[in-house]
Design a protein around this motif. Structure first.
Motif, PDB file in Angstrom:
ATOM      1  N   GLY A  54      -7.422 174.817  18.602  1.00 41.76           N
ATOM      2  CA  GLY A  54      -8.263 175.449  17.591  1.00 41.76           C
ATOM      3  C   GLY A  54      -9.048 176.620  18.150  1.00 41.76           C
ATOM      4  O   GLY A  54      -9.216 177.650  17.487  1.00 41.76           O
ATOM      5  N   VAL A  55      -9.498 176.495  19.385  1.00 37.88           N
ATOM      6  CA  VAL A  55     -10.280 177.565  20.011  1.00 37.88           C
ATOM      7  C   VAL A  55      -9.432 178.817  20.209  1.00 37.88           C
ATOM      8  O   VAL A  55      -9.905 179.937  20.012  1.00 37.88           O
ATOM      9  N   PHE A  56      -8.137 178.657  20.586  1.00 33.08           N
ATOM     10  CA  PHE A  56      -7.351 179.865  20.858  1.00 33.08           C
ATOM     11  C   PHE A  56      -6.555 180.381  19.650  1.00 33.08           C
ATOM     12  O   PHE A  56      -5.738 181.298  19.782  1.00 33.08           O
ATOM     13  N   GLN A  57      -6.779 179.826  18.474  1.00 32.80           N
ATOM     14  CA  GLN A  57      -6.045 180.269  17.294  1.00 32.80           C
ATOM     15  C   GLN A  57      -6.204 181.765  17.013  1.00 32.80           C
ATOM     16  O   GLN A  57      -5.238 182.483  16.765  1.00 32.80           O
ATOM     17  N   LEU A  58      -7.441 182.243  17.033  1.00 32.79           N
ATOM     18  CA  LEU A  58      -7.702 183.630  16.665  1.00 32.79           C
ATOM     19  C   LEU A  58      -6.989 184.596  17.615  1.00 32.79           C
ATOM     20  O   LEU A  58      -6.314 185.535  17.179  1.00 32.79           O
ATOM     21  N   SER A  59      -7.132 184.371  18.924  1.00 35.11           N
ATOM     22  CA  SER A  59      -6.509 185.283  19.876  1.00 35.11           C
ATOM     23  C   SER A  59      -4.982 185.210  19.790  1.00 35.11           C
ATOM     24  O   SER A  59      -4.297 186.232  19.914  1.00 35.11           O
ATOM     25  N   ASP A  60      -4.436 184.019  19.550  1.00 31.49           N
ATOM     26  CA  ASP A  60      -2.990 183.872  19.432  1.00 31.49           C
ATOM     27  C   ASP A  60      -2.458 184.665  18.248  1.00 31.49           C
ATOM     28  O   ASP A  60      -1.437 185.360  18.344  1.00 31.49           O
ATOM     29  N   GLY A  61      -3.159 184.591  17.123  1.00 26.31           N
ATOM     30  CA  GLY A  61      -2.727 185.324  15.939  1.00 26.31           C
ATOM     31  C   GLY A  61      -2.827 186.828  16.101  1.00 26.31           C
ATOM     32  O   GLY A  61      -1.927 187.578  15.703  1.00 26.31           O
ATOM     33  N   VAL A  62      -3.901 187.297  16.716  1.00 26.31           N
ATOM     34  CA  VAL A  62      -4.107 188.742  16.879  1.00 26.31           C
ATOM     35  C   VAL A  62      -3.058 189.329  17.826  1.00 26.31           C
ATOM     36  O   VAL A  62      -2.476 190.389  17.550  1.00 26.31           O
ATOM     37  N   GLN A  63      -2.790 188.655  18.944  1.00 24.13           N
ATOM     38  CA  GLN A  63      -1.821 189.226  19.893  1.00 24.13           C
ATOM     39  C   GLN A  63      -0.418 189.268  19.293  1.00 24.13           C
ATOM     40  O   GLN A  63       0.348 190.210  19.544  1.00 24.13           O
TER      41      GLN A  63
ATOM     42  N   GLY B 170      -5.966 187.667  11.657  1.00 23.56           N
ATOM     43  CA  GLY B 170      -7.213 187.145  12.197  1.00 23.56           C
ATOM     44  C   GLY B 170      -7.947 186.257  11.207  1.00 23.56           C
ATOM     45  O   GLY B 170      -8.475 185.198  11.565  1.00 23.56           O
ATOM     46  N   GLY B 171      -7.957 186.660   9.945  1.00 21.26           N
ATOM     47  CA  GLY B 171      -8.618 185.851   8.916  1.00 21.26           C
ATOM     48  C   GLY B 171      -7.943 184.509   8.721  1.00 21.26           C
ATOM     49  O   GLY B 171      -8.609 183.468   8.625  1.00 21.26           O
ATOM     50  N   PHE B 172      -6.609 184.515   8.684  1.00 21.09           N
ATOM     51  CA  PHE B 172      -5.896 183.251   8.500  1.00 21.09           C
ATOM     52  C   PHE B 172      -6.128 182.308   9.674  1.00 21.09           C
ATOM     53  O   PHE B 172      -6.380 181.114   9.501  1.00 21.09           O
ATOM     54  N   MET B 173      -6.049 182.845  10.897  1.00 26.39           N
ATOM     55  CA  MET B 173      -6.194 181.984  12.065  1.00 26.39           C
ATOM     56  C   MET B 173      -7.619 181.474  12.244  1.00 26.39           C
ATOM     57  O   MET B 173      -7.840 180.430  12.864  1.00 26.39           O
ATOM     58  N   ALA B 174      -8.587 182.185  11.722  1.00 26.48           N
ATOM     59  CA  ALA B 174      -9.953 181.660  11.735  1.00 26.48           C
ATOM     60  C   ALA B 174     -10.037 180.394  10.887  1.00 26.48           C
ATOM     61  O   ALA B 174     -10.745 179.427  11.245  1.00 26.48           O
ATOM     62  N   LEU B 175      -9.299 180.360   9.783  1.00 26.75           N
ATOM     63  CA  LEU B 175      -9.279 179.165   8.933  1.00 26.75           C
ATOM     64  C   LEU B 175      -8.583 177.997   9.633  1.00 26.75           C
ATOM     65  O   LEU B 175      -9.056 176.859   9.593  1.00 26.75           O
ATOM     66  N   THR B 176      -7.435 178.270  10.288  1.00 24.89           N
ATOM     67  CA  THR B 176      -6.737 177.182  10.974  1.00 24.89           C
ATOM     68  C   THR B 176      -7.555 176.664  12.161  1.00 24.89           C
ATOM     69  O   THR B 176      -7.525 175.468  12.455  1.00 24.89           O
ATOM     70  N   ALA B 177      -8.294 177.558  12.820  1.00 28.60           N
ATOM     71  CA  ALA B 177      -9.149 177.125  13.927  1.00 28.60           C
ATOM     72  C   ALA B 177     -10.199 176.137  13.441  1.00 28.60           C
ATOM     73  O   ALA B 177     -10.441 175.093  14.060  1.00 28.60           O
ATOM     74  N   THR B 178     -10.802 176.450  12.312  1.00 21.78           N
ATOM     75  CA  THR B 178     -11.818 175.560  11.744  1.00 21.78           C
ATOM     76  C   THR B 178     -11.218 174.201  11.400  1.00 21.78           C
ATOM     77  O   THR B 178     -11.808 173.144  11.690  1.00 21.78           O
ATOM     78  N   ALA B 179     -10.023 174.221  10.807  1.00 22.88           N
ATOM     79  CA  ALA B 179      -9.372 172.967  10.422  1.00 22.88           C
ATOM     80  C   ALA B 179      -9.051 172.099  11.640  1.00 22.88           C
ATOM     81  O   ALA B 179      -9.277 170.886  11.626  1.00 22.88           O
ATOM     82  N   LEU B 180      -8.525 172.721  12.701  1.00 22.48           N
ATOM     83  CA  LEU B 180      -8.175 171.945  13.884  1.00 22.48           C
ATOM     84  C   LEU B 180      -9.407 171.383  14.586  1.00 22.48           C
ATOM     85  O   LEU B 180      -9.378 170.259  15.100  1.00 22.48           O
ATOM     86  N   LEU B 181     -10.468 172.136  14.624  1.00 19.02           N
ATOM     87  CA  LEU B 181     -11.684 171.649  15.268  1.00 19.02           C
ATOM     88  C   LEU B 181     -12.299 170.471  14.510  1.00 19.02           C
ATOM     89  O   LEU B 181     -12.867 169.559  15.103  1.00 19.02           O
ATOM     90  N   LEU B 182     -12.173 170.478  13.182  1.00 16.75           N
ATOM     91  CA  LEU B 182     -12.788 169.431  12.365  1.00 16.75           C
ATOM     92  C   LEU B 182     -11.885 168.214  12.166  1.00 16.75           C
ATOM     93  O   LEU B 182     -12.378 167.099  11.958  1.00 16.75           O
ATOM     94  N   LEU B 183     -10.561 168.417  12.217  1.00 18.45           N
ATOM     95  CA  LEU B 183      -9.632 167.343  11.834  1.00 18.45           C
ATOM     96  C   LEU B 183      -8.669 166.965  12.955  1.00 18.45           C
ATOM     97  O   LEU B 183      -7.577 166.448  12.692  1.00 18.45           O
TER      98      LEU B 183
END
Length: 446
Positions: free
Chosen positions: A353-362, A312-325
């Protein structure tokens, strides 16, 4: 740590596909769209192989956790996985050989389907090698020695890039083979991974003692049956997950080749991000399985939750990156003149980027559950989340509501969120702090 070498190995493998996408995207929209549609069907066909390989990984981890006679038991499991692969790939190869007919029946443009068939007819020859590599990687993960697979995957990336330069980009004056050249290069790279990893195991003094292919002619039907029983729900879950993205690619084909190309870019980037939680999930399978085999309920509980939080922590970082870049990432894959396609790809990347967190957790929750051989309910969760809710939402927003590709991807995000919640609740049910259900499972491993 076990998770990071596995995660980086997965990134190395997705880098093979990413490299294909980067090269084909510079040639034009049609080759990229054809490889995307063909690749989606290829990964659908791979789902049963993934199921068998992940079932073998869970069995290997629990066998090692039980310690006693683990060398003999692990050898039998690897051998059973090899036996299972023989009929599996005869069927899957026949499916992929007819890619063109399948895609035309699914409503795709015949020219696009023909190119996708050229890609898959080359790519399918690497499938058995990829499966063998996945089984051996699971064997090494159970022994907590994931680094050899990492090095082998890294070398395969370099080989694939060199072959793409020769066969697709037309390096050294060699005529370009287009999408077929990309399929050939990936197949050869997959073959090299199995050969190199098997050679590594044979030359390692400790690993060679397992004699993994010793008495290969003796089929262990009981163990093959157990692998099928554990692996079928895993394969079903993966088929549903892979299938939803593949179905989305087909839907994009109904819209335009530009929509398929934009979808390909967003999907490849999202898939690359997903490889890290997938690796963490594989580590969770190994750690939870080792603890379950040893009857250590608290150790299994700790391994599963640590993996979920880490992902969850890692995917929160990738979500931020995709939303910004998003714009900058889309520009890496598509030629400057494809302005509309690049803009659409950037939009889809923001949804990714929005679905990164849920994808990683599942992904990690599913991996932890596999360590307990709990695979049937996750199959039902995938059916409900992806196909019962996610696809209808996407189709409704994409067509009647008129949102097009954006609406379809919002449906994907919704399905992933639903599956993530259900998977996590299932793990919490089995692995509560006191762990009564988990203790019952670890008391009767297998």
């Amino acid at each position: 740590m076990l998770a990071w070498p596995l995660a980086i190995t997965n990134l190395s493998q997705i880098a093979l596909v990413l490299t294909d996408t980067l090269v084909l995207g510079r040639i034009g929209e049609l080759p990229l769209a054809a490889a995307t549609l063909g690749g989606n069907l290829y990964f659908i066909a791979l789902a049963p192989a993934f199921g068998a390989a992940f079932a073998a990984s869970a069995m290997l981890a629990q066998e090692r956790g039980r310690v006693r006679h683990h060398m003999r038991e692990m050898r039998r499991t690897v051998r059973a996985a090899a036996w299972l692969g023989i009929p599996l790939f005869a069927l899957l190869g026949a499916l992929l050989w007819n890619t063109g007919a399948i895609l035309v029946a699914a409503g795709q443009d015949p020219a696009l389907a023909a190119e996708a068939q050229r890609y898959n007819r080359a790519l399918l020859w690497g499938m058995p090698f990829f499966y063998g590599f996945a089984v051996l990687r699971g064997f090494l993960a159970a022994l907590e020695r994931p680094v050899p697979a990492l090095w082998v995957s890294g070398l395969a990336i370099g080989l694939n890039a060199a072959l793409l330069y020769l066969l697709v980009a037309g390096g050294f004056g060699i005529p370009s083979l287009g999408v077929m050249g990309a399929g050939i290069s990936s197949a050869i790279a997959n073959g090299s991974m199995l050969v190199a990893l098997a050679g590594w195991i044979m030359l390692d003094r400790k690993l060679s003692r397992f004699r993994l292919m010793g008495r290969f002619w003796r089929a262990d039907w009981r163990r093959i049956g157990e692998m099928v029983a554990v692996g079928l729900p895993i394969a079903g879950s993966m088929l549903l997950e892979i299938g939803i993205f593949s179905a989305t690619a087909l839907v994009m084909g109904w819209i335009s080749p530009s929509a398929v190309a934009a979808h390909a870019v967003a999907l490849q980037v999202a898939s690359a991000c997903f490889m890290v939680p997938m690796g963490i999930g594989q580590a969770a399978t190994a750690r939870v399985g080792l603890a379950a085999g040893a009857g250590d309920a608290i150790g299994a509980w700790r391994a599963g939750w640590v993996a979920i939080v880490l992902s969850g922590g890692f995917m929160a970082l990738t979500a931020t990156a995709l939303l910004l870049l998003a714009d900058q990432v889309a520009a890496l894959f598509l030629a400057p003149e494809l302005t509309d396609t690049r803009a659409l790809a950037a939009t889809l990347l923001m949804v990714a980027g929005v679905f990164q967190l849920s994808d990683g957790v599942q992904a990690v929750a599913a991996g932890a559950l596999r360590g307990l051989k709990d695979t049937r309910l996750p199959l039902l969760f995938a059916a409900l989340g992806y196909w019962g809710l996610g696809l209808p939402i996407g189709l409704g927003l994409g067509f009647p509501a008129g949102w097009g590709p954006l609406g379809v991807w919002i449906g994907l995000a919704s399905g992933l969120a639903i599956v993530a919640v259900l998977m996590t609740l299932r793990w919490a049910q089995l692995a509560g702090r006191e762990g009564p259900a988990l203790r019952r499972l670890t008391a009767q491993p297998g």
